[in-house]
Scaffold this motif. Structure first.
Motif, PDB file in Angstrom:
ATOM      1  N   ASP A 136       0.875  -1.163   0.000  1.00  0.00           N
ATOM      2  CA  ASP A 136       0.000   0.000   0.000  1.00  0.00           C
ATOM      3  C   ASP A 136       0.924   1.228   0.000  1.00  0.00           C
ATOM      4  O   ASP A 136       1.571   1.483   1.013  1.00  0.00           O
ATOM      5  CB  ASP A 136      -0.939  -0.007   1.201  1.00  0.00           C
ATOM      6  N   TYR A 137       1.048   1.951  -1.189  1.00  0.00           N
ATOM      7  CA  TYR A 137       0.053   1.938  -2.262  1.00  0.00           C
ATOM      8  C   TYR A 137       0.708   2.049  -3.631  1.00  0.00           C
ATOM      9  O   TYR A 137       0.069   2.461  -4.588  1.00  0.00           O
ATOM     10  CB  TYR A 137      -0.922   3.109  -2.059  1.00  0.00           C
ATOM     11  N   TYR A 161      -9.503  -3.314  -3.653  1.00  0.00           N
ATOM     12  CA  TYR A 161      -8.535  -4.245  -3.073  1.00  0.00           C
ATOM     13  C   TYR A 161      -9.261  -5.497  -2.582  1.00  0.00           C
ATOM     14  O   TYR A 161     -10.303  -5.392  -1.921  1.00  0.00           O
ATOM     15  CB  TYR A 161      -7.856  -3.622  -1.858  1.00  0.00           C
ATOM     16  N   ARG A 217     -15.579   1.398   1.978  1.00  0.00           N
ATOM     17  CA  ARG A 217     -14.602   2.442   1.655  1.00  0.00           C
ATOM     18  C   ARG A 217     -13.268   2.149   2.317  1.00  0.00           C
ATOM     19  O   ARG A 217     -13.193   1.670   3.450  1.00  0.00           O
ATOM     20  CB  ARG A 217     -15.115   3.806   2.119  1.00  0.00           C
ATOM     21  N   TYR A 218     -12.192   2.476   1.602  1.00  0.00           N
ATOM     22  CA  TYR A 218     -10.843   2.258   2.086  1.00  0.00           C
ATOM     23  C   TYR A 218     -10.095   3.590   1.990  1.00  0.00           C
ATOM     24  O   TYR A 218     -10.017   4.173   0.908  1.00  0.00           O
ATOM     25  CB  TYR A 218     -10.167   1.194   1.227  1.00  0.00           C
ATOM     26  N   SER A 220      -7.382   4.805   1.202  1.00  0.00           N
ATOM     27  CA  SER A 220      -6.105   4.433   0.606  1.00  0.00           C
ATOM     28  C   SER A 220      -5.313   5.647   0.145  1.00  0.00           C
ATOM     29  O   SER A 220      -5.854   6.729  -0.089  1.00  0.00           O
ATOM     30  CB  SER A 220      -6.330   3.476  -0.569  1.00  0.00           C
ATOM     31  N   SER A 237     -12.227   4.390  -3.637  1.00  0.00           N
ATOM     32  CA  SER A 237     -11.301   3.368  -3.170  1.00  0.00           C
ATOM     33  C   SER A 237     -12.058   2.402  -2.269  1.00  0.00           C
ATOM     34  O   SER A 237     -12.683   2.816  -1.292  1.00  0.00           O
ATOM     35  CB  SER A 237     -10.148   4.008  -2.397  1.00  0.00           C
ATOM     36  N   ARG A 238     -12.003   1.112  -2.602  1.00  0.00           N
ATOM     37  CA  ARG A 238     -12.784   0.102  -1.891  1.00  0.00           C
ATOM     38  C   ARG A 238     -11.894  -1.084  -1.498  1.00  0.00           C
ATOM     39  O   ARG A 238     -10.870  -1.343  -2.115  1.00  0.00           O
ATOM     40  CB  ARG A 238     -13.942  -0.403  -2.773  1.00  0.00           C
ATOM     41  N   ILE A 239     -12.338  -1.798  -0.475  1.00  0.00           N
ATOM     42  CA  ILE A 239     -11.626  -2.994  -0.029  1.00  0.00           C
ATOM     43  C   ILE A 239     -12.652  -4.025   0.417  1.00  0.00           C
ATOM     44  O   ILE A 239     -13.746  -3.682   0.883  1.00  0.00           O
ATOM     45  CB  ILE A 239     -10.646  -2.665   1.117  1.00  0.00           C
ATOM     46  N   THR A 243     -11.794  -8.465   4.851  1.00  0.00           N
ATOM     47  CA  THR A 243     -10.436  -8.192   5.306  1.00  0.00           C
ATOM     48  C   THR A 243     -10.415  -7.789   6.774  1.00  0.00           C
ATOM     49  O   THR A 243      -9.481  -8.102   7.507  1.00  0.00           O
ATOM     50  CB  THR A 243      -9.803  -7.071   4.460  1.00  0.00           C
TER      51      THR A 243
END
Length: 376
Positions: A136-137, A161, A217-218, A220, A237-239, A243
């Motif tokens: 990252d990143y 991600y 939402r991430y 990042s 930005s997503r994850i 996780t």
């Protein structure tokens, strides 16, 4: 190669040791190992076949010692975190001494400080500062760059991600506590805006290997870096929610529980959790680390319509690849003729495709359109 050693600040930590091992694997003899404890630094030096003469101890809050540690160095790799708590001193010293700088932070607010606060000073002194150079990143920033090649303006860019088998180090967990304190931003309609505690819920189709997954939402680093080199209106930005979930079946609850967790961590409980993290193993064992898999997908929707560009990157071993990317970046900066300076996104500091291609021998593969040949 330019004169001067490669310095590693935070060389005694989990990721720092991996970076030192990667420098040794690459045959780099001229190094400096720095951090708070001289005795621990000597142990790391000896374990990797270096002499005690490479050790330059410096506390994170001792400006004079930090500048002395970087004296004559070509590049410093900073691996001591949480960066919002202990990272300011070394990047300040790098900018002031004209030493190229890369770091392993995953903390978006710190990345903004590197770019906006320290970048102008570094530029005057001929140094390049690149923050967020690990898993990252850097891969995500470079992937976005190649995904958007040939697109004049991107209306919306989504970077997602997905990870399997990820085991966090103590340092990563402590950084996560800091990040939950807020301060992260989104990039919407051409401007940065602070996010709230509420997290959006949705799904994303990662394709083979992960398929459709619940995401959230991430915060990042690519949200901060990509607008520097891509003409983009909005970045999402997503994850994968799993996780952060204790069990896959609880993934859908993560967006609901995270705001409550963040509020809780603004109480004295933060200190309790910080102490508890200190009792955990330093990081995942080698077999577990190498078993971790990740996929990044960048989807760029051009303004005014047209084909949607989709690029994908796959890899393994989150912390192992962080050692590779930071060392690769440092060595590129140390080459004769490297003339970029100031606070830079990875894609501003390096050629995106060339850097990604260099990661192939470490199990990183990517698939992206070339030029304007976007794929639906």
């Amino acid at each position: 190669m330019a004169h001067g050693p490669i310095a590693v600040y935070g060389a005694t930590g989990y990721t720092g040791k991996l970076i030192v091992a990667e420098l040794r694997r690459r045959g780099v003899e001229d190094i400096v190992l720095s951090g708070r404890r001289a005795d621990a630094l000597r142990e790391v030096a000896e374990a990797h076949g270096y002499g005690s003469d490479v050790v330059r101890a410096a506390a994170h809050d001792d400006p004079a010692a930090l500048r002395a540690a970087l004296d004559g160095c070509a590049v410093v790799i900073a691996a001591a975190g949480p960066f919002l708590q202990v990272g300011e001193g070394i990047v300040e010293a790098a900018a002031a001494t004209g030493t190229h700088y890369v770091d392993t932070t995953g903390e978006q607010p710190f990345m903004r400080r590197v770019l906006d606060v320290h970048g102008p000073i570094a530029e005057r002194n001929g140094a390049a500062l690149v923050s967020g150079m690990g898993f990252d990143y850097l891969p995500g920033d470079l992937l976005c760059a190649v995904a958007c090649e040939g697109i004049d303006e991107v209306e919306e860019l989504t970077l997602a991600y997905a990870m399997k088998g990820f085991g966090a180090t103590r340092g990563t967990l402590r950084s996560a506590l800091v990040m939950l304190g807020g301060g992260d931003v989104e990039y919407v309609d051409g401007a940065f805006r602070e996010t709230g505690l509420k997290l959006p819920r949705g799904t994303f189709d990662f394709g083979p290997g992960f398929g459709v997954q619940p995401v959230t939402r991430y915060p990042s680093g690519e949200v901060v870096t990509v607008p520097r080199h891509v003409n983009v209106r909005t970045i999402r930005s997503r994850i994968t929610a799993v996780t952060f979930a204790p069990h896959p079946k609880a993934a859908g609850l993560v967006p609901l529980l995270t705001p409550l967790t963040a509020l809780t961590l603004r109480t004295p409980l933060r200190g309790v959790l910080h102490d508890a993290i200190g009792k955990l193993p330093e990081g995942p064992p080698l077999e577990e680390r190498r078993a971790a898999k990740y996929t990044l997908v960048a989807v760029a929707r051009p303004t005014g319509g047209g084909p949607v560009a989709r690029a994908r990157l796959d890899g393994t071993d989150v912390y192992g690849i962080t050692a590779v990317t930071t060392v690769e970046g440092a060595l590129r900066m140390a080459e004769d003729g490297y003339d970029r300076a100031g606070g830079l996104a990875p894609a501003e500091a390096y050629d995106a495709r060339s850097f990604l291609d260099a990661l192939a021998e470490h199990g990183v593969t990517y698939d992206a359109p070339v030029g304007s040949a976007a794929i639906a």
